[in-house]
Write an enzyme that holds these catalytic residues in place. Structure first.
Site, PDB file in Angstrom:
ATOM      1  N   ARG A 198       0.804  -1.225   0.000  1.00  0.00           N
ATOM      2  CA  ARG A 198       0.000   0.000   0.000  1.00  0.00           C
ATOM      3  C   ARG A 198       0.838   1.276   0.000  1.00  0.00           C
ATOM      4  O   ARG A 198       0.337   2.359   0.291  1.00  0.00           O
ATOM      5  CB  ARG A 198      -0.970   0.031   1.196  1.00  0.00           C
ATOM      6  CG  ARG A 198      -1.912  -1.164   1.302  1.00  0.00           C
ATOM      7  CD  ARG A 198      -2.782  -1.303   0.062  1.00  0.00           C
ATOM      8  NE  ARG A 198      -3.854  -2.280   0.225  1.00  0.00           N
ATOM      9  CZ  ARG A 198      -3.776  -3.544  -0.165  1.00  0.00           C
ATOM     10  NH1 ARG A 198      -2.653  -4.003  -0.724  1.00  0.00           N
ATOM     11  NH2 ARG A 198      -4.785  -4.369   0.005  1.00  0.00           N
ATOM     12  N   LEU A 199       2.106   1.162  -0.355  1.00  0.00           N
ATOM     13  CA  LEU A 199       2.953   2.354  -0.423  1.00  0.00           C
ATOM     14  C   LEU A 199       2.892   2.903  -1.855  1.00  0.00           C
ATOM     15  O   LEU A 199       3.867   2.902  -2.600  1.00  0.00           O
ATOM     16  CB  LEU A 199       4.394   2.007  -0.028  1.00  0.00           C
ATOM     17  CG  LEU A 199       5.251   3.172   0.462  1.00  0.00           C
ATOM     18  CD1 LEU A 199       4.669   3.774   1.737  1.00  0.00           C
ATOM     19  CD2 LEU A 199       6.680   2.731   0.711  1.00  0.00           C
TER      20      LEU A 199
END
Length: 226
Positions: A198-199
Site C-alpha cells: 500500500r505504499l
C-alpha cells in the site's frame, strides 16, 4: 463476518524525474496504454469508463460512471442529457471531480476542476458519429426521471424509430436541444500507481497558470503520501 480477500498491488510505480512538466503527455500515455491493454479481452472493463462526482443543490455528493468521449489539451469530457441529475447538479455548482481507474494496470487518473458546456458544434459532431440506435435512445430517455417500467422506454424508442428511420446518414436523427456535453477544466490532475504494501505513488499536477494541460509553464508537480 465475511472473510476479506486481500491482494497486493504490483504496479510499476511512477518516477517523478521521468514525468513531463505538464500533465497532457502523461495522461494520454496512460489512456493509450489502458486502451491497448483492453483490446480483445471481453473481461476487462471499458478503459474510457470515468466516474464523475458532483454536488447536488442540497449539498449531497453524487457519483456515477459515464464514458469519457472527449479528451484534448483543454481537458477530459463527456456527453449527457443536460436535464439529467448530473446536468442539474452542474448548473447549480460547476465544481466536479472525475476518475479513470484501471485495476488490472494498478493505475488511476483523478481530475479536479470545473465543468464547462461543450460547444453545440462539438456536440453535433459527436452526436452524428454515434450509432443510430444510440441517437434514438437519446431522444427516448428522459434521463434520471422515474419510469413506469421497461415497456414504457421501449415504446418511446419504437415511436422515435418510426419518426426517424435509419437511412445510414449521420443526420437522420437530429441533435436534441437537451443533449450536450461537458469539458472538465482541471485545477489538479493526479496520477496514482499502486505499489506493494500500500505504499502507492501519487504524483499530482497542480495548476499555477491559465494554460491548458500541455502548457509546461502553468503546472507544478508534487508527490503526495499514499
Amino acid at each position: 463476518m465475511q472473510e476479506i480477500k486481500r491482494w497486493d498491488y504490483n504496479g510499476e510505480g511512477i518516477d517523478e524525474q521521468a514525468m513531463p512538466a505538464a500533465p497532457w503527455d502523461a495522461v494520454t500515455h496512460w489512456v493509450d496504454a489502458a486502451r491497448t491493454h483492453a483490446q480483445g479481452d471481453a473481461d476487462r472493463p471499458d478503459p474510457d469508463a470515468i466516474e464523475v462526482a458532483t454536488v447536488d443543490p442540497t449539498g449531497h455528493p453524487q457519483v456515477r460512471t459515464v464514458l469519457m468521449r472527449y479528451l484534448t489539451p483543454e481537458g477530459p469530457g463527456f456527453y449527457t442529457n443536460l436535464s439529467s441529475h448530473k446536468g442539474r447538479d452542474l448548473r447549480h455548482d460547476p465544481r466536479v471531480a472525475a476518475t479513470l481507474t484501471w485495476p488490472t494496470l494498478f493505475r488511476a487518473v483523478r481530475f479536479v476542476g470545473t465543468a464547462h458546456e461543450l460547444s453545440r458544434e462539438t456536440v453535433a459532431d459527436y452526436f452524428q458519429a454515434r450509432p443510430w440506435g444510440s441517437r434514438i435512445s437519446a431522444w427516448a430517455s428522459h434521463q434520471s426521471q422515474p419510469v413506469a417500467g421497461r415497456a414504457q422506454l421501449e415504446a418511446a424508442v419504437a415511436a422515435y424509430e418510426r419518426r426517424w428511420p435509419d437511412t445510414g446518414a449521420p443526420d437522420d436523427v437530429p441533435v436534441p436541444d437537451f443533449w450536450g456535453g461537458y469539458l472538465i477544466r482541471c485545477d489538479e490532475v493526479e496520477l496514482w500507481a499502486g505499489r506493494r504494501s500500500r505504499l502507492h505513488d501519487r504524483l499530482v499536477y497542480v495548476r499555477t497558470g491559465n494554460g491548458d494541460l500541455s502548457d509546461a509553464a502553468d503546472w507544478r508537480i508534487e508527490r503526495r503520501q499514499p
